[in-house]
Motif scaffolding. Sequence first.
Motif, PDB file in Angstrom:
ATOM      1  N   ASP A 203       0.796  -1.223   0.000  1.00 55.91           N
ATOM      2  CA  ASP A 203       0.000   0.000   0.000  1.00 55.91           C
ATOM      3  C   ASP A 203       0.828   1.272   0.000  1.00 55.91           C
ATOM      4  O   ASP A 203       0.296   2.355   0.226  1.00 55.91           O
ATOM      5  CB  ASP A 203      -0.940   0.004   1.213  1.00 55.91           C
ATOM      6  N   ARG A 204       2.148   1.184  -0.281  1.00 50.78           N
ATOM      7  CA  ARG A 204       2.967   2.383  -0.157  1.00 50.78           C
ATOM      8  C   ARG A 204       4.165   2.364  -1.108  1.00 50.78           C
ATOM      9  O   ARG A 204       4.650   1.302  -1.499  1.00 50.78           O
ATOM     10  CB  ARG A 204       3.484   2.524   1.277  1.00 50.78           C
ATOM     11  N   MET A 205       4.624   3.567  -1.452  1.00 52.17           N
ATOM     12  CA  MET A 205       5.867   3.714  -2.185  1.00 52.17           C
ATOM     13  C   MET A 205       7.010   3.724  -1.169  1.00 52.17           C
ATOM     14  O   MET A 205       6.943   4.394  -0.141  1.00 52.17           O
ATOM     15  CB  MET A 205       5.874   5.014  -2.986  1.00 52.17           C
ATOM     16  N   MET A 206       8.063   2.975  -1.476  1.00 51.51           N
ATOM     17  CA  MET A 206       9.193   2.906  -0.547  1.00 51.51           C
ATOM     18  C   MET A 206      10.452   2.462  -1.280  1.00 51.51           C
ATOM     19  O   MET A 206      10.384   1.819  -2.333  1.00 51.51           O
ATOM     20  CB  MET A 206       8.887   1.916   0.585  1.00 51.51           C
ATOM     21  N   PRO A 207      11.637   2.795  -0.748  1.00 48.16           N
ATOM     22  CA  PRO A 207      12.871   2.258  -1.321  1.00 48.16           C
ATOM     23  C   PRO A 207      12.908   0.745  -1.156  1.00 48.16           C
ATOM     24  O   PRO A 207      12.537   0.224  -0.107  1.00 48.16           O
ATOM     25  CB  PRO A 207      13.973   2.938  -0.496  1.00 48.16           C
ATOM     26  N   THR A 208      13.329   0.046  -2.187  1.00 49.38           N
ATOM     27  CA  THR A 208      13.369  -1.419  -2.133  1.00 49.38           C
ATOM     28  C   THR A 208      14.790  -1.971  -2.258  1.00 49.38           C
ATOM     29  O   THR A 208      14.980  -3.186  -2.228  1.00 49.38           O
ATOM     30  CB  THR A 208      12.501  -2.026  -3.247  1.00 49.38           C
ATOM     31  N   HIS A 209      15.777  -1.096  -2.395  1.00 45.30           N
ATOM     32  CA  HIS A 209      17.163  -1.527  -2.528  1.00 45.30           C
ATOM     33  C   HIS A 209      18.013  -0.728  -1.544  1.00 45.30           C
ATOM     34  O   HIS A 209      18.019   0.504  -1.587  1.00 45.30           O
ATOM     35  CB  HIS A 209      17.659  -1.315  -3.956  1.00 45.30           C
ATOM     36  N   LEU A 210      18.699  -1.424  -0.645  1.00 45.62           N
ATOM     37  CA  LEU A 210      19.549  -0.787   0.355  1.00 45.62           C
ATOM     38  C   LEU A 210      20.978  -1.245   0.155  1.00 45.62           C
ATOM     39  O   LEU A 210      21.230  -2.436  -0.074  1.00 45.62           O
ATOM     40  CB  LEU A 210      19.109  -1.160   1.778  1.00 45.62           C
ATOM     41  N   GLU A 211      21.905  -0.321   0.246  1.00 49.77           N
ATOM     42  CA  GLU A 211      23.328  -0.647   0.200  1.00 49.77           C
ATOM     43  C   GLU A 211      24.008  -0.094   1.444  1.00 49.77           C
ATOM     44  O   GLU A 211      23.861   1.092   1.753  1.00 49.77           O
ATOM     45  CB  GLU A 211      23.995  -0.063  -1.041  1.00 49.77           C
ATOM     46  N   MET A 212      24.736  -0.938   2.141  1.00 52.41           N
ATOM     47  CA  MET A 212      25.538  -0.504   3.286  1.00 52.41           C
ATOM     48  C   MET A 212      26.996  -0.561   2.858  1.00 52.41           C
ATOM     49  O   MET A 212      27.509  -1.634   2.494  1.00 52.41           O
ATOM     50  CB  MET A 212      25.294  -1.395   4.499  1.00 52.41           C
ATOM     51  N   ILE A 213      27.657   0.593   2.903  1.00 55.48           N
ATOM     52  CA  ILE A 213      29.009   0.711   2.362  1.00 55.48           C
ATOM     53  C   ILE A 213      29.956   1.182   3.463  1.00 55.48           C
ATOM     54  O   ILE A 213      29.840   2.321   3.942  1.00 55.48           O
ATOM     55  CB  ILE A 213      29.033   1.710   1.184  1.00 55.48           C
ATOM     56  N   PRO A 214      30.891   0.342   3.890  1.00 59.92           N
ATOM     57  CA  PRO A 214      31.877   0.771   4.892  1.00 59.92           C
ATOM     58  C   PRO A 214      32.823   1.811   4.299  1.00 59.92           C
ATOM     59  O   PRO A 214      33.206   1.734   3.129  1.00 59.92           O
ATOM     60  CB  PRO A 214      32.628  -0.518   5.243  1.00 59.92           C
ATOM     61  N   LYS A 215      33.222   2.776   5.117  1.00 59.90           N
ATOM     62  CA  LYS A 215      34.071   3.858   4.610  1.00 59.90           C
ATOM     63  C   LYS A 215      35.469   3.383   4.235  1.00 59.90           C
ATOM     64  O   LYS A 215      35.995   3.729   3.181  1.00 59.90           O
ATOM     65  CB  LYS A 215      34.169   4.973   5.656  1.00 59.90           C
ATOM     66  N   ASP A 216      36.092   2.581   5.113  1.00 62.12           N
ATOM     67  CA  ASP A 216      37.510   2.272   4.949  1.00 62.12           C
ATOM     68  C   ASP A 216      37.782   0.877   4.404  1.00 62.12           C
ATOM     69  O   ASP A 216      38.845   0.296   4.656  1.00 62.12           O
ATOM     70  CB  ASP A 216      38.226   2.436   6.301  1.00 62.12           C
ATOM     71  N   LYS A 217      36.820   0.317   3.657  1.00 63.10           N
ATOM     72  CA  LYS A 217      36.999  -1.023   3.109  1.00 63.10           C
ATOM     73  C   LYS A 217      36.656  -1.017   1.615  1.00 63.10           C
ATOM     74  O   LYS A 217      35.545  -1.373   1.224  1.00 63.10           O
ATOM     75  CB  LYS A 217      36.140  -2.031   3.872  1.00 63.10           C
TER      76      LYS A 217
END
Length: 249
Positions: A203-217
């Motif tokens: 019933d809603r618009m939402m982000p469906t793709h998440l990326e977690m990106i470490p800074k120093d790797k």
Amino acid sequence: MKRILTLFPLLAACLFIQAQDIDIKEIVKRADEKFRGQSSQGTMSMTIQRSNWSRTIEMKSWTLGTDYSLIYISAPAKERGQVFLKRENEMWNWMPSIERTIKIPPSMMMQSWMGSDFTNDDLVKESSLVKDYTHKLLGTEQLEDYECFKIELIPTEEAAVVWGKILMWITMNDFLWLKAEFYDEDDELINTEILSEIRLMDDRMMPTHLEMIPKDKPGQKTSMVFEQIKFNVDLDESFFSIQNMKRIK
């Protein structure tokens, strides 16, 4: 003149909030609730990417409010059947290979979840973005085609949280969470989360793709894709029990 022009985005954001009779905490709450509703049931996949390998984990999830969540690992075969349960401030892991239920202590909430760049806290939201932090509007910023609120979250003194500071970018029109930066207690950036591929889910618009990106790797990140989700499903607290961890499929 230049100084006056730089104030326009912040002034516009403040006027918008006043006109809508909404505060910054409410904006964060609405953005967070896009992913859970009163309750939810869904399927998702997580791909862990490293410089020389990658692997994908498939899972099912159920949530009830912010206090209850359950995640069942459905693939690959090696991890199939593992279950993670959160009930209020406690978290458990059922491991069928050794037929043991392990309680995860608060000291382990910052550790990697399933070898990914998400922490245990990220997956079950042990800490509450609404209750455990104070919220401050820093201004507005353009992310791609979206005008966003830029909001700073600082943990309250009594909150047992893993981050020293979080910055969030939330769209002004639909309260979509598009980006977050996670800092440690020394104000050093640790992870950046990018949310994209906005689609209609139930019933809603939402982000469906998440990326977690470490800074120093370099070359390392973890992606999470919501494949299917239904909100406000019929669930009660009894579903989120240690006994049910062993029965769920």
